[in-house]
Design a protein around this motif. Sequence first.
Motif, PDB file in Angstrom:
ATOM      1  N   ASP A   1      38.065 116.387   5.881  1.00 59.20           N
ATOM      2  CA  ASP A   1      38.347 116.274   4.485  1.00 59.20           C
ATOM      3  C   ASP A   1      37.312 116.918   3.724  1.00 59.20           C
ATOM      4  N   GLU A   2      37.754 117.886   2.687  1.00 61.41           N
ATOM      5  CA  GLU A   2      36.939 118.406   1.806  1.00 61.41           C
ATOM      6  C   GLU A   2      36.951 117.665   0.315  1.00 61.41           C
ATOM      7  N   TRP A   3      36.025 117.068   0.185  1.00 60.82           N
ATOM      8  CA  TRP A   3      36.160 115.800  -0.812  1.00 60.82           C
ATOM      9  C   TRP A   3      35.267 116.339  -2.217  1.00 60.82           C
TER      10      TRP A   3
ATOM     11  N   THR B   1      43.768 121.193  11.001  1.00 56.01           N
ATOM     12  CA  THR B   1      44.240 120.433   9.861  1.00 56.01           C
ATOM     13  C   THR B   1      43.020 119.968   8.983  1.00 56.01           C
ATOM     14  N   ARG B   2      43.140 120.257   7.719  1.00 58.34           N
ATOM     15  CA  ARG B   2      42.287 119.734   6.774  1.00 58.34           C
ATOM     16  C   ARG B   2      42.606 119.491   5.607  1.00 58.34           C
ATOM     17  N   SER B   3      42.010 118.726   4.735  1.00 58.86           N
ATOM     18  CA  SER B   3      42.619 118.226   3.391  1.00 58.86           C
ATOM     19  C   SER B   3      41.568 118.543   2.553  1.00 58.86           C
ATOM     20  N   VAL B   4      42.061 118.928   1.306  1.00 60.39           N
ATOM     21  CA  VAL B   4      41.338 119.048  -0.112  1.00 60.39           C
ATOM     22  C   VAL B   4      41.513 117.716  -0.830  1.00 60.39           C
ATOM     23  N   ILE B   5      40.372 116.757  -0.890  1.00 61.10           N
ATOM     24  CA  ILE B   5      40.919 115.585  -1.912  1.00 61.10           C
ATOM     25  C   ILE B   5      40.032 115.537  -3.208  1.00 61.10           C
ATOM     26  N   LEU B   6      40.698 115.380  -4.078  1.00 63.05           N
ATOM     27  CA  LEU B   6      40.232 115.359  -5.470  1.00 63.05           C
ATOM     28  C   LEU B   6      40.155 113.796  -5.882  1.00 63.05           C
ATOM     29  N   SER B   7      38.839 113.277  -5.932  1.00 61.77           N
ATOM     30  CA  SER B   7      38.599 111.794  -6.240  1.00 61.77           C
ATOM     31  C   SER B   7      38.030 111.795  -7.566  1.00 61.77           C
ATOM     32  N   ALA B   8      38.975 111.027  -8.345  1.00 56.79           N
ATOM     33  CA  ALA B   8      38.546 110.642  -9.877  1.00 56.79           C
ATOM     34  C   ALA B   8      37.499 109.455 -10.030  1.00 56.79           C
TER      35      ALA B   8
ATOM     36  N   ILE C   1      45.641 114.566  -2.804  1.00 54.89           N
ATOM     37  CA  ILE C   1      45.398 115.326  -1.691  1.00 54.89           C
ATOM     38  C   ILE C   1      46.205 116.402  -1.453  1.00 54.89           C
ATOM     39  N   VAL C   2      45.966 117.595  -0.846  1.00 59.86           N
ATOM     40  CA  VAL C   2      46.309 118.773  -0.349  1.00 59.86           C
ATOM     41  C   VAL C   2      46.107 118.996   1.030  1.00 59.86           C
TER      42      VAL C   2
ATOM     43  N   GLY D   1      41.925 106.741   2.363  1.00 59.24           N
ATOM     44  CA  GLY D   1      41.819 106.056   3.672  1.00 59.24           C
ATOM     45  C   GLY D   1      42.071 104.482   3.596  1.00 59.24           C
ATOM     46  N   ALA D   2      42.132 103.944   2.730  1.00 63.15           N
ATOM     47  CA  ALA D   2      42.209 102.519   2.518  1.00 63.15           C
ATOM     48  C   ALA D   2      43.505 102.048   3.365  1.00 63.15           C
ATOM     49  N   GLY D   3      44.500 102.858   3.129  1.00 65.74           N
ATOM     50  CA  GLY D   3      45.752 102.477   4.178  1.00 65.74           C
ATOM     51  C   GLY D   3      45.262 102.641   5.751  1.00 65.74           C
TER      52      GLY D   3
END
Length: 352
Positions: free
Chosen positions: A39-41, A118-125, A132-133, A282-284
Amino acid sequence: MPSENVDGSENVDGTEPAERAETPTDPPRVTTIGAAAVDEWYAVSNLPEPDGGAYASEVETAPGGVGANVAVGLDRLGRDVGLVSRVGDDEYGRLARSWLAETGVDGSRVEVGDDPTTRSVILSAPDGERAIVTAGESVRELRLDSATLESVVGSEVVFLTAYAPDRVARAVLERVLDAPEADRPALVFDLSGPVAELAGRGTEPGTVHGYLHHADLFVAGGVAAPAYFGGREAAVDRLAAVRTPSVGPAVLTHGADGMTVIADGETTRVDAFEVDVVDTTGAGDAFLAGLIDRWLLTERDPTAGPSKALVDAVRFAAAVAAINCTERFTQAGLPTREEVRAFLAERDVDLQ
């Protein structure tokens, strides 16, 4: 003809096997199947609208992926768990494997292939909400050779996310249904994404239908369930009609709005816990780890009925998810059993 692995086993779909570590003789008590991702956060000022923008005040890299998150969550709760996944032979793949090696999760069934990890870009407000992309082909190319498939179904519990490739999800379901009923593992399926998002990379609707009717525990999120069933109320009605005592319960999660438990044709609402949210990413997955732990792996009080036990399991899982939301990044915030007990005790929640 199916291709053979170095150990003599064959891929169930006839494709060339990827490199993987030697498989242990005894399968773990729980096997999770899904991504071990990076995850790239980005801590952004806001989630941008179309054609809009945002500013990232912080950028971090952390372990992620539904399969790995659930596995690490169960490991933190003290369970014997292994992960079946696939990463690339690249910097991201090496990072994902090194993170996994720092946990107690059995990563011997994590293949290394030629495709990008596999990797994800996560935009966290600031309010904890995110977008998530995801990129990278490694999990889409996951295959199960015959030895790995037999090890998977030799576990007591098998967890699959809908982001698992359809051929993998189908192979597991078919193999489990072919086994004598007394030897079958408990199947847990998470409808973790809308059908449109899963197309071409995850579990197809027909296979989801199979899990809907055969999984021992079916979980669906607040976005995925309405997209698959045609609306929130339709999801509840359909699940109530399908989930019989011989199949097992279903749980719909609604984020801060709580959960809906569906079992034996009846529905029960369970409230979420209120916490100061830092990051909902990741709460789910944290919820799933807690639910598997409490419902399928914990010895139940014989004086408590199944309905009470299930609601207690959902409340325990909700506590795991709530604690997870108070920390940045998914795996960093996954709690130990002692932390969950303390959280519940502070709120005077007594679970049998």
